[in-house]
Design a protein around this motif. Structure first.
Motif, PDB file in Angstrom:
ATOM      1  N   SER A  82       0.820  -1.208   0.000  1.00 23.64           N
ATOM      2  CA  SER A  82       0.000   0.000   0.000  1.00 23.64           C
ATOM      3  C   SER A  82       0.856   1.260   0.000  1.00 23.64           C
ATOM      4  O   SER A  82       0.370   2.339  -0.319  1.00 23.64           O
ATOM      5  N   GLU A  83       2.124   1.116   0.347  1.00 24.13           N
ATOM      6  CA  GLU A  83       3.055   2.247   0.334  1.00 24.13           C
ATOM      7  C   GLU A  83       4.466   1.726   0.171  1.00 24.13           C
ATOM      8  O   GLU A  83       4.822   0.689   0.722  1.00 24.13           O
ATOM      9  N   VAL A 107       0.387   5.969 -12.045  1.00 23.37           N
ATOM     10  CA  VAL A 107       1.084   6.750 -11.038  1.00 23.37           C
ATOM     11  C   VAL A 107       0.879   8.207 -11.435  1.00 23.37           C
ATOM     12  O   VAL A 107       1.413   8.665 -12.452  1.00 23.37           O
ATOM     13  N   GLU A 133       5.649  12.566  -3.150  1.00 17.69           N
ATOM     14  CA  GLU A 133       4.718  11.471  -2.902  1.00 17.69           C
ATOM     15  C   GLU A 133       3.827  11.325  -4.127  1.00 17.69           C
ATOM     16  O   GLU A 133       3.213  12.291  -4.577  1.00 17.69           O
ATOM     17  N   TYR A 134       3.757  10.135  -4.667  1.00 17.96           N
ATOM     18  CA  TYR A 134       3.020   9.870  -5.898  1.00 17.96           C
ATOM     19  C   TYR A 134       1.884   8.884  -5.613  1.00 17.96           C
ATOM     20  O   TYR A 134       2.130   7.776  -5.132  1.00 17.96           O
ATOM     21  N   LEU A 135       0.696   9.290  -5.945  1.00 17.97           N
ATOM     22  CA  LEU A 135      -0.489   8.466  -5.744  1.00 17.97           C
ATOM     23  C   LEU A 135      -0.633   7.480  -6.896  1.00 17.97           C
ATOM     24  O   LEU A 135      -0.487   7.848  -8.062  1.00 17.97           O
ATOM     25  N   THR A 150      -6.058   2.391  -4.125  1.00 19.84           N
ATOM     26  CA  THR A 150      -4.922   3.297  -4.246  1.00 19.84           C
ATOM     27  C   THR A 150      -3.701   2.733  -3.521  1.00 19.84           C
ATOM     28  O   THR A 150      -3.808   1.818  -2.717  1.00 19.84           O
ATOM     29  N   SER A 151      -2.574   3.318  -3.835  1.00 20.51           N
ATOM     30  CA  SER A 151      -1.320   3.028  -3.156  1.00 20.51           C
ATOM     31  C   SER A 151      -0.468   4.285  -3.283  1.00 20.51           C
ATOM     32  O   SER A 151      -0.867   5.236  -3.957  1.00 20.51           O
ATOM     33  N   THR A 152       0.696   4.298  -2.658  1.00 20.17           N
ATOM     34  CA  THR A 152       1.546   5.485  -2.686  1.00 20.17           C
ATOM     35  C   THR A 152       3.005   5.099  -2.891  1.00 20.17           C
ATOM     36  O   THR A 152       3.488   4.136  -2.294  1.00 20.17           O
ATOM     37  N   LYS A 154       6.618   6.883  -2.371  1.00 22.25           N
ATOM     38  CA  LYS A 154       7.316   8.039  -1.810  1.00 22.25           C
ATOM     39  C   LYS A 154       8.748   8.016  -2.311  1.00 22.25           C
ATOM     40  O   LYS A 154       9.491   7.077  -2.033  1.00 22.25           O
TER      41      LYS A 154
END
Length: 164
Positions: A82-83, A107, A133-135, A150-152, A154
């Motif tokens: 998730s991140e 992204v 930070e990119y969603l 969603t995920s992120t 960094k």
């Protein structure tokens, strides 16, 4: 019907028959299929048994062209991990597989935009040069929980460890 009309219609009909024969032979010759070459396949039922997707996340690459391999698994309204944190300036090979239906993998504010299809491994090679930070969003409707998928990523200044 005039003699020249008969000749012209015969030439046209003969050309069409020759074209269709060539098309038919080339379609089945040597087992050719419409699938593009160079696409990696994976059985969606066994995605988690593949060593790359058993522990998705950021891993140091053994390939000299890349610093890291980033693996994601898309399934039922979530991405795993998730991140994830990636060091700035990294050359990354992103690979995504799904265990269920078609998903999107975009992204935001980058050129990364892939369709993730069951049975295929989607791959994108990129550099993460800008800290931020990119969603990650799913841009292919995949069901009622689609908007929550969603995920992120960094991108951080300095080193990063494997993340999940």
């Amino acid at each position: 019907m005039h003699k020249f009309e008969k000749i012209w219609m015969s030439v046209g009909t003969g050309s069409l028959i020759i074209f269709l024969v060539i098309l038919g032979v080339s379609a089945v010759h040597a087992g050719h299929t419409p699938a593009a070459s160079g696409i990696e396949t994976i059985n969606p039922e066994y995605v988690r048994e593949d060593t790359r997707f058993a522990e998705p996340g950021l891993h140091e690459s053994e390939d000299e062209e890349f610093d890291y391999n980033l693996y994601f698994v898309a399934s039922a309204f979530s991405y795993e991990p998730s991140e994830v944190e990636i060091p700035q300036g990294s050359r990354v090979k992103v690979q995504v597989a799904t265990t269920d239906v078609v998903h999107g993998f975009q992204v935001v504010n980058t050129n990364i935009n892939m369709m993730v299809e069951p049975g295929l491994v989607s791959t994108y090679n990129t550099n993460f040069d800008t800290v931020g930070e990119y969603l990650i969003v799913c841009n292919e409707y995949c069901g009622v929980g689609h908007t929550d998928m969603t995920s992120t990523i960094k991108v951080v200044d300095g080193g990063a460890e494997d993340n999940e």
